[in-house]
Design a protein around this motif. Structure first.
Motif, short mmCIF file in Angstrom:
data_model
loop_
_atom_site.label_atom_id
_atom_site.label_comp_id
_atom_site.label_asym_id
_atom_site.label_seq_id
_atom_site.Cartn_x
_atom_site.Cartn_y
_atom_site.Cartn_z
N ALA A 34 0.89 -1.16 0.00
CA ALA A 34 0.00 0.00 0.00
C ALA A 34 0.93 1.21 0.00
CB ALA A 34 -0.91 0.00 1.22
N MET A 93 -3.56 2.07 6.35
CA MET A 93 -3.28 1.66 4.98
C MET A 93 -2.91 0.18 4.93
SD MET A 93 -1.06 4.93 3.57
CE MET A 93 -0.56 4.12 2.03
N SER A 108 2.94 -0.81 4.19
CA SER A 108 2.46 0.46 3.67
C SER A 108 3.54 1.52 3.82
CB SER A 108 1.19 0.91 4.40
OG SER A 108 1.49 1.24 5.74
#
Length: 170
Positions: A34, A93, A108
């Motif tokens: 992410a 995230m 992330s």
């Protein structure tokens, strides 16, 4: 490493990516990303190494605040209150990507790769690891004003190191 990214990144990062992918393959673990400030470069690197296609599930490039909310299910209120570059958003995230993928491990990345707003710190990057087994980790790095490319390369290296941490617990 295929020709697409060969030579574009320092050899230590390419070697680290290959090591992470080999460990993930040996452990039968699926990865996902992410990304915000790295703009998908981490996913590109992980999909550029020949022979490991079944190790990487997907990458979410959520550069804008709206994308973080739409793609990863983050509440807009969190982004507004905490800031897109924060521990809370990095963790959300990673959690969102874990829920929206078939991955066992997600990393992330969110940060300020280049000059940002008046109160924003250039080179500040937050990372989060979320594993299907419940393991969680956060890292905050202050790379400084080393340029947009410098921050992105440094962030990719840190993200790979975080994947390595997650793989030790699998």
């Amino acid at each position: 490493m295929d020709k697409e990214l060969d030579g574009a990144l320092p050899p230590r990062i390419v070697e680290l990516a290959e090591s992470v992918l080999k460990k993930a393959k040996d452990a039968d673990v699926m990865l996902a990303t992410a990304e915000s400030c790295t703009g998908g470069l981490l996913a590109a690197l992980l999909t550029d190494v020949h022979g490991f296609g079944r190790v990487f599930d997907r990458g979410f490039v959520s550069y804008s605040d709206e994308a973080k909310c739409d793609l990863l299910g983050i509440e807009r209120e969190m982004v507004d209150n905490c800031g897109a570059v924060s521990r809370d958003v990095a963790e959300a995230m990673a959690e969102g990507a874990l829920k929206r993928s078939q991955a066992d491990l997600v990393v992330s990345v969110t940060g300020f790769a280049g000059p940002a707003g008046e109160d924003d710190e250039e080179g500040l990057v937050h990372f989060a690891l979320a594993c299907a087994n419940g393991k969680r980790e956060h890292r905050e790095e202050h790379y400084g004003a080393i340029g947009r490319d410098g921050v992105r390369v440094a962030a990719i290296e840190t993200a790979l190191e975080l994947f390595d941490v997650g793989l030790k617990g699998e």
